[in-house]
Design an enzyme around this catalytic site. Structure first.
Site, mmCIF file in Angstrom:
data_model
loop_
_atom_site.group_PDB
_atom_site.id
_atom_site.type_symbol
_atom_site.label_atom_id
_atom_site.label_comp_id
_atom_site.label_asym_id
_atom_site.label_seq_id
_atom_site.Cartn_x
_atom_site.Cartn_y
_atom_site.Cartn_z
ATOM 1 N N ASN A 64 0.941 -1.169 -0.038
ATOM 2 C CA ASN A 64 -0.151 -0.078 -0.218
ATOM 3 C C ASN A 64 1.087 1.322 0.074
ATOM 4 O O ASN A 64 1.436 1.415 1.200
ATOM 5 C CB ASN A 64 -1.023 -0.142 1.349
ATOM 6 N N ASP A 112 -0.963 -3.749 9.535
ATOM 7 C CA ASP A 112 -2.577 -4.517 9.439
ATOM 8 C C ASP A 112 -3.956 -3.212 10.112
ATOM 9 O O ASP A 112 -3.203 -2.879 11.579
ATOM 10 C CB ASP A 112 -2.302 -6.159 9.629
HETATM 11 P P1 ITT Z 1 -1.018 -4.310 2.922
HETATM 12 O O1 ITT Z 1 -2.021 -5.791 3.888
HETATM 13 O O2 ITT Z 1 -0.156 -4.510 1.529
HETATM 14 O O3 ITT Z 1 -0.119 -3.160 3.765
HETATM 15 P P2 ITT Z 1 -3.919 -3.318 2.574
HETATM 16 O O4 ITT Z 1 -3.632 -1.911 2.022
HETATM 17 O O5 ITT Z 1 -4.261 -4.708 2.122
HETATM 18 O O6 ITT Z 1 -2.127 -2.790 2.763
HETATM 19 P P3 ITT Z 1 -4.673 -3.315 5.258
HETATM 20 O O7 ITT Z 1 -5.133 -5.548 5.244
HETATM 21 O O8 ITT Z 1 -4.222 -3.226 6.979
HETATM 22 O O9 ITT Z 1 -3.860 -2.903 4.139
HETATM 23 O O10 ITT Z 1 -5.710 -2.660 5.056
HETATM 24 C C1 ITT Z 1 -7.212 -2.308 5.946
HETATM 25 C C2 ITT Z 1 -8.191 -1.616 4.789
HETATM 26 O O11 ITT Z 1 -8.516 -0.714 5.811
HETATM 27 C C3 ITT Z 1 -7.808 -1.158 3.617
HETATM 28 O O12 ITT Z 1 -9.471 -1.127 3.057
HETATM 29 C C4 ITT Z 1 -7.175 -0.114 3.976
HETATM 30 O O13 ITT Z 1 -7.129 1.089 2.580
HETATM 31 C C5 ITT Z 1 -7.988 0.491 5.081
HETATM 32 N N1 ITT Z 1 -6.972 1.654 5.811
HETATM 33 C C6 ITT Z 1 -5.903 1.104 6.380
HETATM 34 N N2 ITT Z 1 -4.888 1.810 7.078
HETATM 35 C C7 ITT Z 1 -5.931 2.950 6.937
HETATM 36 C C8 ITT Z 1 -6.283 4.944 7.446
HETATM 37 O O14 ITT Z 1 -5.262 5.605 7.105
HETATM 38 N N3 ITT Z 1 -7.014 5.476 6.355
HETATM 39 C C9 ITT Z 1 -7.878 4.874 5.498
HETATM 40 N N4 ITT Z 1 -8.188 4.032 5.640
HETATM 41 C C10 ITT Z 1 -7.277 3.254 5.965
#
Ligand code: ITT
Length: 200
Positions: free
Chosen positions: A11, A70
């Site tokens: 991400n 995560d």
């Molecule tokens: P990685 O696992 O490769 O790190 P990912 O986007 O899959 O990336 P997560 O599983 O942690 O990451 O993300 C969970 C969801 O929460 C995902 O839909 C993100 O867009 C959202 N998310 C994570 N951090 C956020 C933030 O700071 N603000 C808004 N949405 C967020």
């Protein structure tokens, strides 16, 4: 002394946020730089286990110190959903809005599930797992807030347009990154990560 540290994420928004938070003492290495492409497995039922799984996966692959984040959005009125399923929320069960970008579909489904609900409390929770010298450490950051009735703002990513942190009249998506980075779940977890790394 500068220190290289690998961030196990695909991400790019997270990479940007944490890059800004870590400061100049640390050089953040993304997976692209290591030519690692494709999804990192994350198939557990908790943020803690998924963060750990992602960090060890990249550590085992590269042998380098690394960390993973995560994050989940936990909404009280939805009994903690989407939680650990935040990334694929709109695709669970009968896929809703499959024609949309994932973030947009997730927001649409969330607002649909929240229709008519007066209690709109929610929190973002980030767990960072750090694998350093073959040992694991975890850090957690939480920010409380509310789910708005409609999306607003174009900054940030993911659920930012519908999350208004307590004490503010604007959503994360209406904030400059510098402000989000002062108060966010990720910033709180990263502050503890930095403490640990500085102590090395
Ligand atoms: P990685 O696992 O490769 O790190 P990912 O986007 O899959 O990336 P997560 O599983 O942690 O990451 O993300 C969970 C969801 O929460 C995902 O839909 C993100 O867009 C959202 N998310 C994570 N951090 C956020 C933030 O700071 N603000 C808004 N949405 C967020």
């Amino acid at each position: 002394m500068d220190m290289d540290i690998v961030f196990a994420t695909n991400n790019l928004h997270k990479l940007e946020e944490i890059g800004a938070l870590l400061g100049e003492r640390f050089r953040l290495i993304g997976l692209k730089e290591l030519n690692i492409n494709g999804d990192i497995p994350e198939d557990h039922l908790t943020l803690e286990e998924n963060a750990s799984q992602k960090a060890w996966y990249i550590y085992d692959l590269t042998g380098r110190d690394c960390f993973a984040d995560d994050t989940g959005l936990e909404v009280d009125a939805l009994k903690g959903a989407p939680g650990v399923y935040s990334a694929r929320y709109s695709m669970i069960g009968h896929p809703t809005f499959p024609e949309m970008e994932p973030a947009e579909g997730n927001i649409r489904k969330l607002l649909f599930e929240m229709e008519g609900k007066n209690v709109r409390n929610a929190r973002f929770r980030t767990v960072i797992a750090l694998v350093l010298g073959g040992k694991e450490y975890q850090f957690e950051g939480v920010v409380d807030g509310r789910i708005t009735e409609v999306p607003s703002g174009a900054k940030g990513f993911g659920y930012d347009p519908v999350f208004r942190p307590d004490g503010y009249e604007i959503t994360f998506a209406e904030m400059d990154l510098a402000l989000k980075n002062q108060i966010s779940h990720r910033a709180l977890a990263v502050a503890q990560l930095v403490q640990k790394l500085k102590g090395m």
